[in-house]
Design an enzyme around this catalytic site. Structure first.
Site, PDB file in Angstrom:
ATOM      1  N   GLY A  73       0.832  -1.195   0.000  1.00  0.00           N
ATOM      2  CA  GLY A  73       0.000   0.000   0.000  1.00  0.00           C
ATOM      3  C   GLY A  73       0.859   1.234   0.000  1.00  0.00           C
ATOM      4  N   GLY A  74       0.209   2.383   0.155  1.00  0.00           N
ATOM      5  CA  GLY A  74       0.936   3.644   0.121  1.00  0.00           C
ATOM      6  C   GLY A  74       1.899   3.819   1.276  1.00  0.00           C
ATOM      7  CG  PHE A  75       1.026   5.318   4.265  1.00  0.00           C
ATOM      8  CD1 PHE A  75       1.773   6.475   4.276  1.00  0.00           C
ATOM      9  CD2 PHE A  75      -0.283   5.377   3.823  1.00  0.00           C
ATOM     10  CE1 PHE A  75       1.231   7.682   3.877  1.00  0.00           C
ATOM     11  CE2 PHE A  75      -0.838   6.578   3.420  1.00  0.00           C
ATOM     12  CZ  PHE A  75      -0.081   7.734   3.449  1.00  0.00           C
ATOM     13  CB  SER A  76       2.336  -0.854   5.024  1.00  0.00           C
ATOM     14  OG  SER A  76       1.107  -1.116   4.385  1.00  0.00           O
ATOM     15  CB  THR A  77       6.034  -3.651   1.979  1.00  0.00           C
ATOM     16  OG1 THR A  77       6.278  -2.478   1.208  1.00  0.00           O
ATOM     17  CG2 THR A  77       6.227  -4.882   1.103  1.00  0.00           C
ATOM     18  CB  VAL A  78       1.723  -7.197   3.658  1.00  0.00           C
ATOM     19  CG1 VAL A  78       1.326  -8.364   4.559  1.00  0.00           C
ATOM     20  CG2 VAL A  78       0.962  -5.934   4.058  1.00  0.00           C
ATOM     21  CG  ASP A 133     -10.662   2.366  11.299  1.00  0.00           C
ATOM     22  OD1 ASP A 133     -11.633   2.804  10.647  1.00  0.00           O
ATOM     23  OD2 ASP A 133      -9.539   2.190  10.795  1.00  0.00           O
TER      24      ASP A 133
END
Length: 346
Positions: free
Chosen positions: A64-69, A179
């Site tokens: 994603g824009g802020f992370s890698t899994v 959330d």
């Protein structure tokens, strides 16, 4: 501050078979003295985290824009490794999620397997969800979109409601998730729901009450945020009830909570039909055809309408929600319990 923060998150839908090529550490050492370890949560060293992921070279299963899994294993159990980029806000999220997950234990809340907090690093190791998340199942496109049978949708709704009832009424201190949304509902190998992402959680609420300060960003996600919270800045258990009501509408209609292209909210689109309290067939996801129970659909629509009401004091508690769902959807719950999606007919 430049802190590097590493999170393990289970919110990916990679097939478990993809884990065959990754580096693993099946026997990590026991850490020292953190409360969660007594319930089976391991405290890991940073070296163990690196071994588990092969120095973060194992299979990438999401980005994603802020992370890698990444995919990894802890004592033979699959886990997903979510690596966040640096920020002070992410550090606060890490601490909030760790402290919450160390306290909670419920079959429909994602389980914390381990953690690491050495120097500026923060790591959470969570159980892996083989079937991804509810958003992907409902809105992911292709054959998967809308394919979830009616009974399975009802079962997921009941399970998420049970998790929230536990947080609101049976935790000490009580917890507001903050959330609730489709992408934060994970689906395990048996399609059982697991509520995740506690970075926005607030602990210590009896019924209400902590005004939002300038030091805290707004809780929630577009389409799910309680209008009363937006107006008042006060977080309550009824904030979660509102978001759960939106989730019910997604399960009922197959529509997204928020469409950024059109700038529309699902609650606004459905408001006239919910007020009419007429035939639930006007609301049910058309991709289900006639494969749903009309009585259950009407009950879900009425419950969703009460959850997303503008006056928080008139919304049901999550305990009331659980009882209503269990009483009105016994057929679907029993069908899923028998290992069948038991698609009811009109």
């Amino acid at each position: 501050m430049g802190q590097r923060l590493r999170f393990f998150c289970c919110g990916c839908g990679a097939n478990a078979a993809d884990g065959g090529d990754m580096e693993v550490d099946d026997e990590p050492e026991r850490g020292g003295g953190k409360g969660g370890e007594e319930a089976g949560t391991r405290q890991l060293s940073w070296a163990q985290v690196e071994r588990m992921t092969g120095g973060f070279t194992s299979a990438v299963v999401g980005e994603g824009g802020f992370s890698t899994v990444y995919l990894a294993r802890l004592s033979g159990a699959l886990a997903a490794v979510k690596v966040h980029r640096s920020s002070e806000r992410i550090h606060r999220v890490f601490r909030q999620e760790l402290e919450t997950l160390l306290r909670v234990r419920h079959p429909h809340i994602v389980r914390l397997l381990g953690f690491c907090e050495q120097q500026d690093e923060g790591v959470l190791v969570l159980e892996f969800a083989a079937n991804g998340n509810l958003y992907e199942k409902l809105h992911g496109g292709g054959k998967a979109a809308g394919a979830m049978p009616w009974a399975r949708r009802v079962s997921v709704a009941v399970q998420v409601a049970q998790a929230l009832e536990y947080l609101h009424e049976r935790c000490e201190p009580q917890v507001v998730h903050g959330d609730v949304k489709a992408s934060n509902v994970l689906l395990d190998a048996s399609m059982s729901a697991k509520l995740c992402d506690f970075g926005s959680a607030r602990m210590g609420f009896s019924a209400a009450v902590r005004p939002r300060s300038s030091a805290h960003t707004m809780l929630g996600s577009p389409g799910y945020v309680d209008p009363h919270y937006i107006r008042s800045g006060v977080v309550t258990k009824k904030t979660d009830v509102y978001s759960f009501g939106v989730l019910l509408l997604e399960l009922l209609t197959g529509m997204e909570a928020f469409c950024p292209v059109e700038g529309r909210l699902l609650t606004a689109v459905l408001a006239p039909r919910l007020k009419a309290a007429g035939d639930a067939r006007m609301l049910v996801d058309e991709r289900l055809g006639s494969a749903y129970d009309a009585g259950e659909a009407s009950a879900v629509a009425a419950l969703a309408a009460s959850c997303v009401g503008q006056n928080p004091s008139l919304r049901p508690s999550m305990g009331d929600v659980v009882r209503t769902l269990e009483q009105s959807a016994q057929g679907s719950i029993l069908a899923v319990g028998r290992g069948s999606d038991g698609q009811g007919k009109l």
